[in-house]
Motif scaffolding. Structure first.
Motif, PDB file in Angstrom:
ATOM      1  N   VAL A  11       0.862  -1.176   0.000  1.00  0.00           N
ATOM      2  CA  VAL A  11       0.000   0.000   0.000  1.00  0.00           C
ATOM      3  C   VAL A  11       0.897   1.224   0.000  1.00  0.00           C
ATOM      4  O   VAL A  11       1.734   1.387   0.898  1.00  0.00           O
ATOM      5  CB  VAL A  11      -0.932   0.021   1.220  1.00  0.00           C
ATOM      6  N   VAL A  12       0.745   2.071  -1.000  1.00  0.00           N
ATOM      7  CA  VAL A  12       1.482   3.323  -1.062  1.00  0.00           C
ATOM      8  C   VAL A  12       0.550   4.424  -0.563  1.00  0.00           C
ATOM      9  O   VAL A  12      -0.492   4.692  -1.169  1.00  0.00           O
ATOM     10  CB  VAL A  12       1.967   3.631  -2.493  1.00  0.00           C
ATOM     11  N   ALA A  13       0.913   5.023   0.573  1.00  0.00           N
ATOM     12  CA  ALA A  13       0.094   6.071   1.198  1.00  0.00           C
ATOM     13  C   ALA A  13       0.733   7.417   0.853  1.00  0.00           C
ATOM     14  O   ALA A  13       1.803   7.759   1.369  1.00  0.00           O
ATOM     15  CB  ALA A  13       0.050   5.873   2.715  1.00  0.00           C
ATOM     16  N   VAL A  14       0.084   8.149  -0.017  1.00  0.00           N
ATOM     17  CA  VAL A  14       0.641   9.400  -0.533  1.00  0.00           C
ATOM     18  C   VAL A  14       0.290  10.551   0.414  1.00  0.00           C
ATOM     19  O   VAL A  14      -0.881  10.749   0.777  1.00  0.00           O
ATOM     20  CB  VAL A  14       0.108   9.697  -1.944  1.00  0.00           C
ATOM     21  N   VAL A  15       1.316  11.280   0.856  1.00  0.00           N
ATOM     22  CA  VAL A  15       1.146  12.450   1.708  1.00  0.00           C
ATOM     23  C   VAL A  15       1.835  13.637   1.061  1.00  0.00           C
ATOM     24  O   VAL A  15       2.450  13.519  -0.007  1.00  0.00           O
ATOM     25  CB  VAL A  15       1.697  12.199   3.135  1.00  0.00           C
ATOM     26  N   ASP A  16       1.771  14.810   1.681  1.00  0.00           N
ATOM     27  CA  ASP A  16       2.375  16.011   1.106  1.00  0.00           C
ATOM     28  C   ASP A  16       3.883  15.888   1.037  1.00  0.00           C
ATOM     29  O   ASP A  16       4.507  15.216   1.858  1.00  0.00           O
ATOM     30  CB  ASP A  16       2.016  17.248   1.935  1.00  0.00           C
ATOM     31  N   GLN A  17       4.491  16.562   0.072  1.00  0.00           N
ATOM     32  CA  GLN A  17       5.949  16.579  -0.019  1.00  0.00           C
ATOM     33  C   GLN A  17       6.530  17.116   1.282  1.00  0.00           C
ATOM     34  O   GLN A  17       6.008  18.060   1.872  1.00  0.00           O
ATOM     35  CB  GLN A  17       6.414  17.436  -1.194  1.00  0.00           C
TER      36      GLN A  17
END
Length: 247
Positions: free
Chosen positions: A239-245
């Motif tokens: 699972v790739v959990a994308v958050v802010d840079q």
């Protein structure tokens, strides 16, 4: 107000820990997170893990303070050990550690160090330090469970996207795919900090080696739950959990 951070040869902006635009913490964790923070400024990378951790411990992991040594428990391995403060807050919220332990986190006599220690903290499966080792340990754990005939427990490993630059992770990914470690789930907190990246995104590093994959918003609890329970029980899952840079 934003914080400027140098990252892989470029400058990026990330909200500081107290930025009002940052989504709120899960309710049961918020006060405990502030207690462990104790006025210190944590990097945004600490905050980035809390939503995933809460979904895991509140809705998915089959482990309680009473079953930390049970053979049939699920295993959670924190490879991104420098983001441990949010982990401690979640463990306190779920009763694994007393809340008053949070008051001296990182102190000379504290059991809660700046990286977790499995010998000192109930419920912690591995000690961490240098990045890039957690997924290999997760592969070994998953193999050990399979060898013992323990087919119900799952192994979850949380790591950062920059850890994928480490060669040890490529070996773990390839081996898990080749051996069909269906009881293994990797969770990648993707904040765009990997130096090299990968064509097709972080998930493609895994799918090319036979893993199943889901990429979701790292703040969306329902999407995280669906992704974290979406394995096909035949192959390892990521699972790739994308958050802010910068997180």
């Amino acid at each position: 107000m934003t914080t400027m951070t140098a990252n892989a040869g470029r400058v990026t902006t990330a909200p500081p820990p107290d930025d009002p635009t940052t989504p709120p913490l899960p309710g049961p964790v918020a006060a405990l997170y502030e207690r462990v923070r104790a006025g210190r400024e944590f990097g945004a990378n600490v905050r980035s893990t809390v939503d995933v951790l809460w979904v895991l411990y509140d809705r998915i992991l089959r482990i309680t303070p009473e079953t930390v040594d049970a053979p049939e428990r699920d295993r959670f391995l924190l490879s991104k050990g420098h983001a441990v403060a949010g982990y401690y807050a979640v463990l306190a919220a779920k009763g694994f550690v007393p809340a008053d332990w949070l008051d001296d986190q990182g102190g000379p006599g504290s059991r809660l160090g700046d990286h977790p220690d499995r010998m000192l903290v109930p419920g912690v499966e591995i000690g961490s330090g240098s990045l890039g080792h957690g997924l290999g340990l997760g592969v070994g754990t998953a193999l050990g469970l399979r060898a013992q005939g323990l087919l119900t427990p799952r192994v979850f490993v949380l790591l950062g996207d920059a850890e994928l630059d480490e060669g040890s992770n490529h070996e773990a990914i390839a081996y898990a795919g080749a051996t069909g470690l269906a009881n293994l789930t990797a969770i990648v907190i993707d904040n765009g900090s990997a130096t090299h990246g990968w064509p097709g995104g972080a998930a493609a590093r895994f799918t090319v080696n036979g893993w199943t994959a889901a990429t979701v918003d790292g703040r969306d609890h329902d999407a995280l739950h669906t992704a974290l329970t979406g394995q096909d029980n035949h192959r390892p899952h990521v699972v790739v959990a994308v958050v802010d840079q910068g997180e």
